[in-house]
Design an enzyme around this catalytic site. Structure first.
Site, PDB file in Angstrom:
ATOM      1  N   GLU A  73       0.825  -1.208   0.000  1.00  0.00           N
ATOM      2  CA  GLU A  73       0.000   0.000   0.000  1.00  0.00           C
ATOM      3  C   GLU A  73       0.864   1.265   0.000  1.00  0.00           C
ATOM      4  OE1 GLU A  73      -4.112  -1.209   2.139  1.00  0.00           O
ATOM      5  OE2 GLU A  73      -2.341  -1.490   3.381  1.00  0.00           O
ATOM      6  N   GLU A  84      -3.588  -9.684   4.190  1.00  0.00           N
ATOM      7  CA  GLU A  84      -4.377  -9.394   5.385  1.00  0.00           C
ATOM      8  C   GLU A  84      -5.546 -10.351   5.592  1.00  0.00           C
ATOM      9  OE1 GLU A  84      -2.615  -5.299   4.349  1.00  0.00           O
ATOM     10  OE2 GLU A  84      -3.198  -7.131   3.311  1.00  0.00           O
TER      11      GLU A  84
END
Length: 261
Positions: A115, A135
């Site tokens: 990210e 995640e």
């Protein structure tokens, strides 16, 4: 760079290379996993880039052969997150600097590390680097705009596989799908990123700024619409400490299989 021992919570160092500011995530013993202190220092490094008219381009890299493993989960399970008031997650996600940013990736960019790379304008990576947002496997969500930016930067089905399996993907695949600006031999990512940054810095500042703003505006219109709808749900889940989240993170830290209920 400072040669003192790296503190447990890590640090972010800066080095000037003419008009280029090289910013290094420096916590290699934890694969440069981001802490609150590191997010604040990254934000300070970006402020240095913004405020100095002699600095034209930033290069963001990681120490020890890694880019970044994302949020430090030891802090996360305690409810402490690598966020800043001004620039948000990891000190860069919500408000990247107005000057061009080049990510230089060795090893891997996983979870928040990917990210962070997505918050940069160009990405240079070693051929053996790996990318992923794992995640979901730990009961988490990629709340730092990864689920918003990936389907815009990649073909939908590639982004969906990354997000829903959590499996890492090799650099050649990311290069094939256009996520990487350049792919180089291992150990050369930072050098190539600085060379690319110097090339950008050779152009006049006003036209560079206007061009970058126009490109970001065009790419960001879809992102802004999606983020406005997603941000609350993603942030609440990531920060609320749900039972699923706590079990996933605890199992990861304890190196045991999670017990989903």
């Amino acid at each position: 760079m400072n040669d003192l021992a790296v503190p447990e919570e890590g640090r972010v160092t800066t080095r000037r290379d003419g008009p280029v500011l090289v910013i290094t995530l420096d916590r290699p013993h934890r694969r440069n996993a981001m802490t609150t202190a590191m997010a604040e220092q990254l934000e300070a490094g970006l402020a240095q880039l913004e405020d100095d008219p002699n600095l034209r381009v930033g290069v963001l890299t990681g120490a020890g052969g890694f880019f970044c493993a994302g949020q430090d989960l030891g802090q996360a399970v305690k409810g402490q997150f690598a966020r800043t008031t001004d620039r948000g997650w990891f000190g860069i996600i919500d408000r990247p600097p107005s000057k061009p940013m080049v990510a230089a990736i060795e090893g891997f960019a996983l979870a928040g590390g990917l990210e962070i790379a997505l918050a940069c304008d160009l990405v240079v990576a070693a051929q053996d680097a790996k990318f992923g947002i794992p995640e979901v496997r730990n009961g988490q969500v990629a709340a730092a705009r990864g689920l918003t930016r990936l389907p815009i930067r990649l073909p939908y089905h590639v982004a969906a596989e990354l997000a829903l399996t959590g499996d890492p993907v090799d650099a050649p695949v990311m290069y094939q799908h256009g996520l990487l600006t350049r792919m180089v031999e291992p150990g050369r990512a930072e050098q190539e990123a600085v060379t690319l940054a110097q090339r950008i810095a050779n152009n006049p500042p006003a036209s560079t700024a206007i061009t970058l703003g126009a490109i970001r505006d065009a790419a960001g219109s879809l992102e802004a619409t999606a983020w406005a709808r997603q941000s609350t749900a993603l942030s609440v889940y990531a920060l609320a400490g749900t039972a699923e989240y706590q079990e996933g993170v605890s199992a990861f830290l304890d190196k045991r299989p999670p017990n989903w209920t």
